[in-house]
Scaffold this motif. Structure first.
Motif, PDB file in Angstrom:
ATOM      1  N   ALA A 208      15.355  37.870   8.133  1.00 39.02           N
ATOM      2  CA  ALA A 208      14.158  37.693   8.561  1.00 39.02           C
ATOM      3  C   ALA A 208      13.990  36.251   8.159  1.00 39.02           C
ATOM      4  O   ALA A 208      12.763  35.619   8.897  1.00 39.02           O
ATOM      5  CB  ALA A 208      13.243  38.641   8.370  1.00 39.02           C
ATOM      6  N   GLY A 209      14.428  35.739   7.113  1.00 41.24           N
ATOM      7  CA  GLY A 209      14.008  34.445   6.694  1.00 41.24           C
ATOM      8  C   GLY A 209      13.571  34.255   5.358  1.00 41.24           C
ATOM      9  O   GLY A 209      12.794  33.304   4.962  1.00 41.24           O
ATOM     10  N   LYS A 210      13.331  35.335   4.554  1.00 41.49           N
ATOM     11  CA  LYS A 210      13.139  35.338   3.264  1.00 41.49           C
ATOM     12  C   LYS A 210      13.398  34.073   2.526  1.00 41.49           C
ATOM     13  O   LYS A 210      12.574  33.618   1.741  1.00 41.49           O
ATOM     14  CB  LYS A 210      13.408  36.919   2.665  1.00 41.49           C
ATOM     15  N   SER A 211      14.611  33.758   2.244  1.00 45.85           N
ATOM     16  CA  SER A 211      15.349  32.987   1.431  1.00 45.85           C
ATOM     17  C   SER A 211      14.902  31.544   1.859  1.00 45.85           C
ATOM     18  O   SER A 211      14.855  30.916   1.057  1.00 45.85           O
ATOM     19  CB  SER A 211      17.066  33.070   1.325  1.00 45.85           C
ATOM     20  N   THR A 212      14.768  31.533   3.054  1.00 44.67           N
ATOM     21  CA  THR A 212      14.443  30.224   3.741  1.00 44.67           C
ATOM     22  C   THR A 212      12.869  29.762   3.421  1.00 44.67           C
ATOM     23  O   THR A 212      12.804  28.771   2.880  1.00 44.67           O
ATOM     24  CB  THR A 212      14.439  30.121   5.322  1.00 44.67           C
ATOM     25  N   ILE A 213      12.127  30.839   3.465  1.00 50.11           N
ATOM     26  CA  ILE A 213      10.899  30.746   2.878  1.00 50.11           C
ATOM     27  C   ILE A 213      10.555  30.328   1.423  1.00 50.11           C
ATOM     28  O   ILE A 213      10.090  29.472   1.072  1.00 50.11           O
ATOM     29  CB  ILE A 213       9.944  31.831   3.216  1.00 50.11           C
ATOM     30  N   MET A 214      11.619  31.130   0.553  1.00 55.32           N
ATOM     31  CA  MET A 214      11.703  30.942  -0.620  1.00 55.32           C
ATOM     32  C   MET A 214      12.057  29.268  -0.956  1.00 55.32           C
ATOM     33  O   MET A 214      11.418  28.550  -1.736  1.00 55.32           O
ATOM     34  CB  MET A 214      12.662  31.832  -1.592  1.00 55.32           C
ATOM     35  N   ASN A 215      13.148  28.893  -0.296  1.00 56.54           N
ATOM     36  CA  ASN A 215      13.568  27.616  -0.443  1.00 56.54           C
ATOM     37  C   ASN A 215      12.680  26.472  -0.066  1.00 56.54           C
ATOM     38  O   ASN A 215      12.575  25.507  -0.839  1.00 56.54           O
ATOM     39  CB  ASN A 215      14.892  27.299   0.374  1.00 56.54           C
ATOM     40  N   ALA A 216      11.788  26.761   1.047  1.00 55.78           N
ATOM     41  CA  ALA A 216      10.689  25.735   1.501  1.00 55.78           C
ATOM     42  C   ALA A 216       9.476  25.623   0.415  1.00 55.78           C
ATOM     43  O   ALA A 216       9.202  24.654   0.053  1.00 55.78           O
ATOM     44  CB  ALA A 216      10.063  26.411   2.784  1.00 55.78           C
ATOM     45  N   LEU A 217       9.364  26.812  -0.245  1.00 56.52           N
ATOM     46  CA  LEU A 217       8.221  26.801  -1.279  1.00 56.52           C
ATOM     47  C   LEU A 217       8.902  26.063  -2.656  1.00 56.52           C
ATOM     48  O   LEU A 217       8.101  25.241  -3.341  1.00 56.52           O
ATOM     49  CB  LEU A 217       7.740  28.264  -1.740  1.00 56.52           C
ATOM     50  N   VAL A 218      10.199  26.210  -2.966  1.00 53.99           N
ATOM     51  CA  VAL A 218      10.730  25.816  -4.230  1.00 53.99           C
ATOM     52  C   VAL A 218      10.756  24.284  -3.988  1.00 53.99           C
ATOM     53  O   VAL A 218      10.265  23.506  -4.850  1.00 53.99           O
ATOM     54  CB  VAL A 218      12.210  26.455  -4.428  1.00 53.99           C
ATOM     55  N   GLU A 219      11.232  23.885  -2.655  1.00 57.83           N
ATOM     56  CA  GLU A 219      11.425  22.373  -2.536  1.00 57.83           C
ATOM     57  C   GLU A 219      10.150  21.679  -2.631  1.00 57.83           C
ATOM     58  O   GLU A 219      10.164  20.537  -3.057  1.00 57.83           O
ATOM     59  CB  GLU A 219      12.036  22.266  -0.977  1.00 57.83           C
ATOM     60  N   LYS A 220       8.862  22.190  -2.122  1.00 61.69           N
ATOM     61  CA  LYS A 220       7.765  21.786  -2.134  1.00 61.69           C
ATOM     62  C   LYS A 220       7.246  21.548  -3.536  1.00 61.69           C
ATOM     63  O   LYS A 220       6.612  20.547  -3.835  1.00 61.69           O
ATOM     64  CB  LYS A 220       6.783  22.469  -1.149  1.00 61.69           C
ATOM     65  N   PHE A 221       7.408  22.574  -4.413  1.00 63.85           N
ATOM     66  CA  PHE A 221       6.383  22.666  -5.577  1.00 63.85           C
ATOM     67  C   PHE A 221       7.226  22.579  -6.831  1.00 63.85           C
ATOM     68  O   PHE A 221       6.867  22.178  -7.857  1.00 63.85           O
ATOM     69  CB  PHE A 221       5.486  24.046  -5.692  1.00 63.85           C
ATOM     70  N   ASN A 222       8.684  22.812  -6.470  1.00 64.99           N
ATOM     71  CA  ASN A 222       9.435  22.702  -7.677  1.00 64.99           C
ATOM     72  C   ASN A 222      10.760  22.158  -7.389  1.00 64.99           C
ATOM     73  O   ASN A 222      11.757  22.816  -7.447  1.00 64.99           O
ATOM     74  CB  ASN A 222       9.779  24.085  -8.236  1.00 64.99           C
ATOM     75  N   PRO A 223      10.696  20.865  -6.862  1.00 62.82           N
ATOM     76  CA  PRO A 223      12.057  20.335  -6.224  1.00 62.82           C
ATOM     77  C   PRO A 223      13.287  20.042  -7.056  1.00 62.82           C
ATOM     78  O   PRO A 223      13.422  18.815  -7.310  1.00 62.82           O
ATOM     79  CB  PRO A 223      11.365  19.348  -5.443  1.00 62.82           C
ATOM     80  N   THR A 224      13.796  20.894  -7.538  1.00 62.80           N
ATOM     81  CA  THR A 224      15.316  20.609  -8.302  1.00 62.80           C
ATOM     82  C   THR A 224      16.126  21.284  -7.631  1.00 62.80           C
ATOM     83  O   THR A 224      16.111  22.566  -7.226  1.00 62.80           O
ATOM     84  CB  THR A 224      15.017  20.938  -9.644  1.00 62.80           C
TER      85      THR A 224
END
Length: 420
Positions: A208-224
């Motif tokens: 459904a795209g759970k990991s994509t949502i997680m990566n989008a949030l990580v990229e925006k707020f914790n970009p390592t």
């Protein structure tokens, strides 16, 4: 898996006109393809209930044999879990390898499992599935030129008892290893609770795209880059529970967990084996139910996910619905309607709006106040700079004056410094 070309005939029984039957057959095809099996044909039958001896009616057996020959297929995959005797009878009549939906899903999980815990969980589920099916599997493995040997029956039965005992011992050993890993994770969970960091869990149907949502949030707020989790457009890309910290600009933060996706008729062996992993969800403060809005069957996916969560005892947790992949249908996005958000994680549309909805639910215990902190308590100013949202700082005769938004627990703890 061997590089032998496997061509399959899919077989399903539609019991009492199930509304989702066609979709479950389509999904069986997707599961087969995820196992590198080519789907060559399909045979279905409408029945009140499955035939206890062969799952399908004896007339349909001839149809399956004809389909095997016509498509030069070498394997038959059934849409439900088969009993040991059904496997035995079907293999004797069809003279080819017979597998069911459960073993297919177990196979995919075995291929995808990367961490020690996921590998142990899959192995336990596979062994529990095999245990009652040893005789059928033995004949299947021993199939030579289509014939099943029946000599030395007594010896075979003794061997079977030995095998059964070995499997039971192996399950016990693996379960002990799992218990140690589970205990370690429970310790980590207790620590997180102590630190009072809210936990947000992503749940939903597989792909459904759970990991994509997680990566989008990580990229925006914790970009390592090292924090990115594996994402791919395939069934069960994620089997491990990934946990990432999402630090927001105003010194608020939450933990985001990504879990294994669900699928219809998820084998009970697997649900039991992965129970400890799925329990992460039960500890969450908020669930984000991710839905593939572009999938015509997304309403069924929502029901299946909710029923699976109920089965593992996850109930009563506030849930927001993230309708992902909404860019693939005619819809103006991003759009927030109460606790439903329409977004597209891949092109990163609607991520800020999603965070806005999350904030509304998990930061309800914050208090706005003013504090006067004496100059000899400089460590407290540092603490609040790190753990609170400072709106204004001024230096007065009596100390440092902070206008801030802090957690209710800190508000209680530092009452003596509050001036308003």
């Amino acid at each position: 898996m061997k590089q032998l070309i496997q061509r399959a005939i899919l077989v399903g029984v539609n019991q009492n006109h199930q509304a989702d039957f066609d979709y479950s057959m389509e999904e069986l095809g997707n599961l087969a393809e995820a196992c590198a099996v080519e789907v060559a044909g399909m045979v279905t039958q409408n029945l009140q209930k499955v035939t206890s001896s062969h799952y399908i009616g004896t007339g349909k057996i001839q149809e399956v044999i004809a389909a095997l020959e016509a498509h030069e297929a070498n394997i038959v995959i059934f849409n439900d879990e088969l009993s040991p005797s059904q496997i035995r009878n079907l293999e004797a009549d069809l003279q080819c390898k017979v597998i069911d939906r459960t073993i297919l899903i177990l196979d995919i999980f075995a291929q995808r499992a990367k961490t020690k815990e996921a590998q142990l969980q899959v192995e336990v589920a596979q062994l529990q599935y095999m245990l009652p099916r040893l005789i059928g599997l033995r004949e299947s493995l021993g199939r030579q030129g289509g014939g099943v040997g029946t000599k030395n029956k007594g010896v075979g039965e003794t061997k079977l008892e030995l095998d059964r005992r070995r499997i039971e011992e192996k399950i016990n050993i693996l379960n002990k290893e799992l218990e140690a890993l589970v205990a370690h994770r429970q310790t980590q969970r207790k620590q997180r609770k102590k630190n009072a960091v809210p936990v947000v869990s992503l749940v939903g149907y597989t792909n459904a795209g759970k990991s994509t949502i997680m990566n989008a949030l990580v990229e925006k707020f914790n970009p390592t880059a090292a924090k990115q989790v594996f994402e791919k457009d395939m069934l069960f890309a994620t089997l491990e529970t990934s946990i990432r910290s999402i630090p927001l600009p105003d010194n608020k933060s939450f933990l985001l967990t990504d879990t294994v996706g669900f699928v219809s008729k998820l084998p009970h062996h697997l649900v039991n084996a992965f129970r400890s992993t799925l329990e992460e969800v039960a500890e969450a403060d908020l669930l984000i139910h991710v839905v593939d809005n572009s999938n015509p069957n997304h309403e069924q996916h929502i029901d299946i996910t909710n029923n699976t969560l109920k089965d593992i005892g996850v109930q009563g947790i506030t849930t927001i619905y993230a309708y992902n992949k909404s860019d693939r249908i005619e819809l103006a996005i991003p759009s927030v309607q109460g606790d439903c958000i329409y977004l597209a994680a891949k092109p990163r549309i609607g991520i800020d709006e999603l965070v806005g909805v999350i904030r509304k639910h998990i930061f309800t215990d914050y208090v706005e106040c003013e504090m006067m902190i004496p100059y000899d308590k400089g460590n407290l100013v540092s603490y609040f700079n790190e753990h609170a949202n400072i709106r204004d700082t001024s230096y007065e005769n009596d100390g440092t004056k902070l206008v801030l938004e802090c957690r209710a627990t800190d508000y209680e703890r530092y009452q003596e410094y509050i001036i308003r």
